[in-house]
Motif scaffolding. Structure first.
Motif, PDB file in Angstrom:
ATOM      1  N   GLN A  39     -40.190  88.191  49.412  1.00 13.48           N
ATOM      2  CA  GLN A  39     -41.032  86.986  49.379  1.00 13.48           C
ATOM      3  C   GLN A  39     -39.898  85.831  49.270  1.00 13.48           C
ATOM      4  OE1 GLN A  39     -43.974  87.231  46.279  1.00 13.48           O
ATOM      5  NE2 GLN A  39     -44.983  89.244  47.239  1.00 13.48           N
ATOM      6  N   ALA A  40     -38.780  86.018  48.546  1.00  9.33           N
ATOM      7  CA  ALA A  40     -37.784  85.219  48.091  1.00  9.33           C
ATOM      8  C   ALA A  40     -36.986  84.662  49.178  1.00  9.33           C
ATOM      9  CB  ALA A  40     -37.065  85.271  46.789  1.00  9.33           C
ATOM     10  N   LYS A  41     -36.630  85.569  50.002  1.00 11.16           N
ATOM     11  CA  LYS A  41     -35.701  85.410  51.079  1.00 11.16           C
ATOM     12  C   LYS A  41     -35.733  84.299  51.919  1.00 11.16           C
ATOM     13  CE  LYS A  41     -34.183  90.409  52.055  1.00 11.16           C
ATOM     14  NZ  LYS A  41     -34.146  91.303  53.018  1.00 11.16           N
ATOM     15  N   PRO A  42     -37.076  83.753  52.472  1.00 15.86           N
ATOM     16  CA  PRO A  42     -37.292  82.390  53.118  1.00 15.86           C
ATOM     17  C   PRO A  42     -36.668  81.116  52.292  1.00 15.86           C
ATOM     18  CG  PRO A  42     -39.369  83.771  53.363  1.00 15.86           C
ATOM     19  CD  PRO A  42     -38.439  84.573  52.146  1.00 15.86           C
ATOM     20  N   PHE A  43     -36.720  81.408  50.991  1.00 10.63           N
ATOM     21  CA  PHE A  43     -36.205  80.397  50.212  1.00 10.63           C
ATOM     22  C   PHE A  43     -34.916  80.288  49.812  1.00 10.63           C
ATOM     23  CE2 PHE A  43     -40.812  81.377  49.435  1.00 10.63           C
ATOM     24  CZ  PHE A  43     -41.158  79.950  49.849  1.00 10.63           C
ATOM     25  N   ALA A  44     -34.037  81.356  50.225  1.00 13.95           N
ATOM     26  CA  ALA A  44     -32.508  81.542  49.758  1.00 13.95           C
ATOM     27  C   ALA A  44     -31.949  80.495  50.401  1.00 13.95           C
ATOM     28  CB  ALA A  44     -32.149  82.679  50.493  1.00 13.95           C
ATOM     29  N   ARG A  45     -30.707  80.217  49.663  1.00  9.36           N
ATOM     30  CA  ARG A  45     -30.000  78.940  50.241  1.00  9.36           C
ATOM     31  C   ARG A  45     -28.403  79.088  49.706  1.00  9.36           C
ATOM     32  NH1 ARG A  45     -32.802  75.099  48.238  1.00  9.36           N
ATOM     33  NH2 ARG A  45     -31.649  74.529  46.323  1.00  9.36           N
ATOM     34  N   ASP A  46     -27.707  78.843  50.121  1.00  6.56           N
ATOM     35  CA  ASP A  46     -26.198  78.974  49.937  1.00  6.56           C
ATOM     36  C   ASP A  46     -25.906  80.424  49.232  1.00  6.56           C
ATOM     37  OD1 ASP A  46     -25.910  76.296  50.831  1.00  6.56           O
ATOM     38  OD2 ASP A  46     -26.518  75.366  48.844  1.00  6.56           O
TER      39      ASP A  46
END
Length: 78
Positions: A13-20
């Motif tokens: 669920q968190a993967k689409p919000f991953a950054r840097d």
């Protein structure tokens, strides 16, 4: 030790919000702090808190791996 299905579901669920390179990125830079996560969990009236997760990880590394101490103590604040 593999992650339980519930933890894997949270990661998905968190993967689409991953950054840097951070799965749970801060609004500014780096990863969110444990204080931020604690406040969120409190607002959602969850009983659990993230306090102690770094310490728990260091203990697990020391007890179950042969990783050097410097690797085990390395965290975002180092």
């Amino acid at each position: 030790m593999p992650l339980v299905p519930e933890a894997l579901a949270i990661i998905e669920q968190a993967k689409p919000f991953a950054r840097d390179g951070y799965l749970f990125p801060s609004v500014k830079k780096g990863a969110i702090s444990d204080a931020t996560m604690s406040r969120l969990m409190e607002r959602r009236e969850l009983a659990a808190r993230p306090h102690g997760s770094r310490s728990s990880l260091r203990d697990w590394i020391a007890e179950t791996t042969d990783a050097p101490f410097d690797v085990a103590r390395n965290d975002a604040r180092s």
